[in-house]
Design an enzyme around this catalytic site. Structure first.
Site, PDB file in Angstrom:
ATOM      1  N   TYR A 136      39.858  20.319 -13.792  1.00 22.45           N
ATOM      2  CA  TYR A 136      41.246  19.926 -14.035  1.00 22.45           C
ATOM      3  C   TYR A 136      42.137  21.138 -14.303  1.00 22.45           C
ATOM      4  O   TYR A 136      43.308  21.153 -13.913  1.00 22.45           O
ATOM      5  CB  TYR A 136      41.338  19.007 -15.261  1.00 22.45           C
ATOM      6  N   LYS A 186      25.760  17.341 -13.927  1.00 22.39           N
ATOM      7  CA  LYS A 186      25.182  17.437 -12.582  1.00 22.39           C
ATOM      8  C   LYS A 186      24.432  18.768 -12.499  1.00 22.39           C
ATOM      9  O   LYS A 186      24.681  19.606 -11.617  1.00 22.39           O
ATOM     10  CB  LYS A 186      26.303  17.317 -11.528  1.00 22.39           C
ATOM     11  N   ASP A 218      25.372  10.911 -11.190  1.00 28.10           N
ATOM     12  CA  ASP A 218      25.161   9.839 -10.202  1.00 28.10           C
ATOM     13  C   ASP A 218      24.277   8.743 -10.807  1.00 28.10           C
ATOM     14  O   ASP A 218      24.548   7.547 -10.665  1.00 28.10           O
ATOM     15  CB  ASP A 218      24.601  10.386  -8.885  1.00 28.10           C
ATOM     16  N   ASP A 242      36.581  11.067 -16.556  1.00 29.08           N
ATOM     17  CA  ASP A 242      37.690  10.321 -15.951  1.00 29.08           C
ATOM     18  C   ASP A 242      37.129   9.183 -15.106  1.00 29.08           C
ATOM     19  O   ASP A 242      37.553   8.029 -15.221  1.00 29.08           O
ATOM     20  CB  ASP A 242      38.533  11.274 -15.089  1.00 29.08           C
ATOM     21  N   ASP A 246      36.883   4.775 -16.040  1.00 24.10           N
ATOM     22  CA  ASP A 246      37.440   3.691 -15.220  1.00 24.10           C
ATOM     23  C   ASP A 246      36.345   2.696 -14.856  1.00 24.10           C
ATOM     24  O   ASP A 246      36.551   1.480 -14.865  1.00 24.10           O
ATOM     25  CB  ASP A 246      38.066   4.242 -13.922  1.00 24.10           C
TER      26      ASP A 246
HETATM   27  C1  IPM Z   1      43.352   9.389 -17.245  1.00 19.15           C
HETATM   28  C2  IPM Z   1      44.207   9.566 -16.024  1.00 19.15           C
HETATM   29  C3  IPM Z   1      44.699  11.004 -15.951  1.00 19.15           C
HETATM   30  C4  IPM Z   1      43.472  11.876 -15.814  1.00 19.15           C
HETATM   31  C5  IPM Z   1      45.720  11.288 -14.813  1.00 19.15           C
HETATM   32  C6  IPM Z   1      46.937  10.407 -14.933  1.00 19.15           C
HETATM   33  C7  IPM Z   1      46.118  12.725 -14.780  1.00 19.15           C
HETATM   34  O1  IPM Z   1      43.513   9.171 -14.883  1.00 19.15           O
HETATM   35  O2  IPM Z   1      43.835   9.642 -18.356  1.00 19.15           O
HETATM   36  O3  IPM Z   1      42.199   8.975 -17.103  1.00 19.15           O
HETATM   37  O4  IPM Z   1      42.972  12.105 -14.701  1.00 19.15           O
HETATM   38  O5  IPM Z   1      43.004  12.363 -16.844  1.00 19.15           O
HETATM   39 MG    MG Z   2      41.650   8.258 -15.288  1.00 20.90          MG
END
Ligand code: IPM
Ligand code: MG
Length: 352
Positions: A136, A186, A218, A242, A246
């Site tokens: 990042y 990884k 993975d 990240d 999700d």
């Molecule tokens: C998160 C989001 C952010 C990230 C984006 C909006 C930059 O996806 O907070 O998970 O990738 O960290």
């Molecule tokens: Mg995110």
């Protein structure tokens, strides 16, 4: 208690509004809210996604409650001016290196999980995501190779102190929970990950009561859907965290449910300085329709009360009110219901 409210783009303002209503309903003496612009809206109003005034407001506060940033109309801007830079800039400028992303299935919502209910029921995990390093924040660029092919590149790296400090956060979190820590990397391919693994193993020596295991990312992605109940605390780098967070949200049922806290070393008069935000984005496709689920932001406000404002009992009250709201079927569209954003907020306030 000074709190900077940064609603941002898309559904950010709608969901943040409900979290603010919940905070106001608590009627806490000494709580002062300040509001600032971030993201695409800030770019349009001030020419920058993270204006100096907003950053100063965040620095002067005890905590920041953040909505979401992201605006497709800004996608063609140079990267430094895109809305996402607001959250990345806040994380970097405020030294918020530790991202706590809890994922727990709500009673009664097992059926909303992308997994079978009997598998989803067991989910109670915490992802500790490193937030200030990795690919990042590495050097990045685009160029054209000698033969004319275009190339894009992003440098992945972690220095040992960056790994060590997030490892300590994760081990301490595990001490306060189920005493199991899974470090995700990884290391079979990446040098960055090998160093990560070595340093986490070194830190483990200071936490004899926590059981540490290492897992390739993975495999972790697979285990997260095969048997998510096996995880207690997961610690991982910025990019893997990240993605896995999700994924964890859909195991719980909706990305509209997951809150997060970003903290660092700075303390306030009441606790740890932090930035609190739902893990979801700005969802421009449903913005302005009052269908967004405010639960993730309301739960982020609860985390803020707990970690930054020293208000554990109020945090627990909000969490209990949210659990009852969901358990009694007051659900927004992401959970198959028809409650509007404001009606979910009303229901939580009524149950406080
Ligand atoms: C998160 C989001 C952010 C990230 C984006 C909006 C930059 O996806 O907070 O998970 O990738 O960290
Ligand atoms: Mg995110």
């Amino acid at each position: 208690m000074k709190v900077a409210i940064l609603p941002g783009d898309g559904i950010g303002p709608e969901v943040t509004r409900q979290a603010v209503r919940v905070l106001e309903a608590l009627d806490l003496p000494g709580l002062t809210l300040f509001e600032g612009d971030v993201g695409g809206i800030a770019y349009r109003r001030h020419g920058h996604p993270l204006p100096a005034e907003t950053l100063a407001m965040a620095r002067a506060a005890d905590a920041v409650l953040f909505g979401a940033v992201g605006d497709p109309s800004c996608d063609a801007l140079e990267r430094a001016l895109r809305p996402e830079q607001a959250i990345l800039g806040l994380r970097a400028e405020l030294g918020l290196f530790a991202n706590l992303r809890p994922a727990k299935t709500f009673a009664g919502l097992e059926g909303m999980s992308a997994l079978r209910p009997e598998i989803a029921r067991a989910i109670d995990l915490l992802i500790v995501r490193e937030l200030n390093g990795d690919v990042y924040f590495g050097e990045k660029g685009t160029d054209t190779l000698a033969d004319g092919r275009r190339r894009g590149w992003d440098m992945m790296s972690y220095a040992e102190d960056e790994v060590r400090r997030i490892a300590h956060v994760a081990f301490r979190a595990a001490q306060g929970r189920g005493k199991r820590l899974c470090s995700v990397d990884k290391a079979n391919v990446l040098e960055t990950s090998q160093l990560w693994r070595d340093v986490v193993s070194e830190v483990a020596g200071e936490y004899a009561e926590v059981t540490l295991e290492h897992m390739y990312v993975d495999n972790a992605a697979m285990q997260l859907v095969r048997d998510p109940g096996r995880f207690d605390v997961v610690v991982t780098g910025n990019l893997f965290g990240d993605i896995l967070s999700d994924q964890a949200s859909m195991c719980v049922g909706s990305i509209g449910l997951l809150a997060s806290a970003a903290t660092g070393d700075r303390t306030t008069a009441f606790g740890t300085f932090g930035l609190y935000e739902p893990i979801h984005g700005s969802a421009p496709d449903i913005a302005g329709q009052s269908v967004a689920n405010p639960v993730a932001t309301i739960l982020s406000a609860a985390m803020m009360l707990r970690h930054s404002l020293g208000r554990e009992s109020e945090a627990a009250r909000i969490e209990a009110a949210v659990a009852r709201t969901l358990g009694e079927g007051v659900l927004a569209r992401d959970l198959g219901g028809s409650a509007t954003t404001g009606e979910v907020g009303d229901a939580v306030i009524a149950r406080l």
